[in-house]
Design a protein around this motif. Structure first.
Motif, PDB file in Angstrom:
ATOM      1  N   VAL A  52     -32.046  -0.780  -6.516  1.00  8.96           N
ATOM      2  CA  VAL A  52     -30.693  -0.305  -6.798  1.00  8.96           C
ATOM      3  C   VAL A  52     -30.774   1.087  -7.411  1.00  8.96           C
ATOM      4  O   VAL A  52     -31.334   1.251  -8.504  1.00  8.96           O
ATOM      5  CB  VAL A  52     -29.975  -1.262  -7.769  1.00  8.96           C
ATOM      6  N   LEU A  54     -29.464   4.117  -9.578  1.00  9.40           N
ATOM      7  CA  LEU A  54     -28.559   4.137 -10.717  1.00  9.40           C
ATOM      8  C   LEU A  54     -28.541   5.528 -11.351  1.00  9.40           C
ATOM      9  O   LEU A  54     -29.520   6.274 -11.260  1.00  9.40           O
ATOM     10  CB  LEU A  54     -28.997   3.117 -11.775  1.00  9.40           C
ATOM     11  N   GLU A  72     -24.485   3.343 -13.540  1.00  5.52           N
ATOM     12  CA  GLU A  72     -23.576   3.209 -12.408  1.00  5.52           C
ATOM     13  C   GLU A  72     -24.268   3.603 -11.117  1.00  5.52           C
ATOM     14  O   GLU A  72     -25.316   4.276 -11.122  1.00  5.52           O
ATOM     15  CB  GLU A  72     -22.330   4.084 -12.616  1.00  5.52           C
ATOM     16  N   ASP A  73     -23.691   3.178  -9.996  1.00  8.06           N
ATOM     17  CA  ASP A  73     -24.172   3.634  -8.699  1.00  8.06           C
ATOM     18  C   ASP A  73     -23.819   5.112  -8.550  1.00  8.06           C
ATOM     19  O   ASP A  73     -22.688   5.519  -8.856  1.00  8.06           O
ATOM     20  CB  ASP A  73     -23.506   2.823  -7.580  1.00  8.06           C
ATOM     21  N   ARG A  77     -20.348   3.016  -5.726  1.00  8.95           N
ATOM     22  CA  ARG A  77     -20.235   1.715  -5.071  1.00  8.95           C
ATOM     23  C   ARG A  77     -20.357   0.591  -6.089  1.00  8.95           C
ATOM     24  O   ARG A  77     -20.921   0.760  -7.171  1.00  8.95           O
ATOM     25  CB  ARG A  77     -21.318   1.558  -3.996  1.00  8.95           C
ATOM     26  N   LEU A  79     -21.862  -2.589  -7.826  1.00  5.58           N
ATOM     27  CA  LEU A  79     -23.244  -2.996  -8.058  1.00  5.58           C
ATOM     28  C   LEU A  79     -23.428  -4.472  -7.723  1.00  5.58           C
ATOM     29  O   LEU A  79     -22.467  -5.249  -7.729  1.00  5.58           O
ATOM     30  CB  LEU A  79     -23.619  -2.742  -9.514  1.00  5.58           C
ATOM     31  N   SER A 138     -33.895   4.052 -11.046  1.00  2.00           N
ATOM     32  CA  SER A 138     -33.681   2.967 -10.093  1.00  2.00           C
ATOM     33  C   SER A 138     -34.108   1.654 -10.749  1.00  2.00           C
ATOM     34  O   SER A 138     -34.766   1.653 -11.795  1.00  2.00           O
ATOM     35  CB  SER A 138     -34.472   3.196  -8.800  1.00  2.00           C
TER      36      SER A 138
END
Length: 350
Positions: A52, A54, A72-73, A77, A79, A138
């Motif tokens: 993910v 971040l 946050e993304d 988007r 999460l 990430s």
């Protein structure tokens, strides 16, 4: 219980079962029940290959040497969803990977929140405390090695930074209308993160218990005295807190214990052994009271690790030769150097 009482020898005056032996039998039975329940409630984390991306959008002080990060993304988007007790395997800009519990609102998909205490000599925590807004990192996950099973009568115990996985569990229990209690303990209020946030949940169900205000560290019996009858206990904190709860459980109102700790488990029966590092050409002696990871890190500071409890897989090294005494999840040709030990010498691909 009747059968257990009949099995206890009578007291010397013949008036009934010997009271000391009766208490001993009940304590042993309670420990056995606790062990069964804990094993039944523990779920091994499933491997999560999802990475993910971040971005840090807020860094906020929460207590002495504790900061929280809002993540946050980068493209805004939603999460991935998660459940109370879950954590992220955070990959920092240096390449270090560390595990941090999610402690924000479970239903919030727009951001994650983690909180990190700066540990003396801890390179990972020091790096987190240097992060600023706009930095991209990430993470793998979320994944859950400390799941809340959803019992309706629960005592939550948090020691210091141990509040991070506990806080979402408490919010979940409160939202369901469960019969719950929370004890948040630590050295002093200044060192305990989220004290104000915790206090606002329900003053009648929350006990803030700093050692400095009571003149002595808390005991397991004192913590468990707050448990609803027949409750499950979820505890996260330092080893003395967890050990105290485990010892006091059989004589408490609670019936089961689930725990997580943020430090490596103590080595109770270690024996010294040797590790040969094939790629670097070094030989490392591992003392009886230390782990292979600790010894190897002194000559290879860049060695990767995360949980230090044998389940995340970050520190796994390929075994080239030797006999392993396994204590972690590694198998086959791999060794979990944070917990696995050996008889004699191990040769590793490091």
């Amino acid at each position: 219980m009747t059968g257990a009482i009949r099995d206890v020898p009578p007291s010397l005056d013949g008036s009934g079962p010997d009271p000391f032996l009766l208490r001993l039998r009940r304590a042993v039975a309670g420990m056995e029940r606790m062990t069964r329940n804990c094993r039944r409630g523990v779920a091994r984390p499933h491997p999560v290959d999802r990475v993910v991306p971040l971005v840090v959008t807020e860094v906020r002080p929460e207590a002495a040497d504790v900061v929280s990060l809002r993540l946050e993304d980068p493209d805004g988007r939603a999460l991935p969803a998660w459940h109370p007790g879950a954590h992220l395997d955070v990959r920092l800009p240096s390449g270090r990977t560390r595990q941090y519990s999610l402690c924000g609102p479970v239903a919030e998909r727009g951001h994650y929140r983690i909180a990190v205490r700066r540990i003396p000599g801890g390179a990972g925590s020091a790096e987190v405390h240097q992060l600023r807004t706009g930095v991209r990192i990430s993470a793998k996950g979320p994944r859950n090695a400390f799941p809340h099973a959803g019992e309706r009568r629960v005592l939550f115990v948090a020691g210091g930074i141990g509040i991070t996985p506990i806080l979402p569990m408490v919010r979940s229990a409160a939202a369901r209308g469960d019969d719950w209690r929370l004890v948040h303990t630590g050295r002093d209020r200044a060192s305990m993160p989220f004290v104000d946030e915790v206090s606002e949940l329900d003053p009648d169900r929350v006990w803030i218990r700093p050692d400095t205000e009571f003149g002595i560290p808390t005991s397991g019996a004192e913590l468990l005295d707050r448990a609803p009858r027949g409750a499950a206990v979820y505890a996260c904190g330092p080893t003395p807190v967890i050990t105290g709860i485990r010892l006091a459980l059989p004589d408490s109102p609670a019936r089961a214990l689930h725990w997580e700790r943020f430090s490596a488990p103590p080595i109770a029966d270690g024996r010294a052994f040797t590790v040969e590092l094939a790629r670097s050409g070094r030989t490392v002696e591992v003392p009886a009271d230390r782990t292979a990871l600790q010894a190897i890190a002194e000559v290879l500071p860049e060695v990767a690790y995360s949980c230090r409890q044998g389940f995340c897989g970050t520190c796994h090294a390929r075994l080239l030769d030797g006999e392993v005494r396994r204590r972690g999840r590694a198998g086959g040709e791999e060794v979990a150097i944070c917990v696995d030990r050996a008889e004699g010498t191990l040769v590793l691909d490091l």
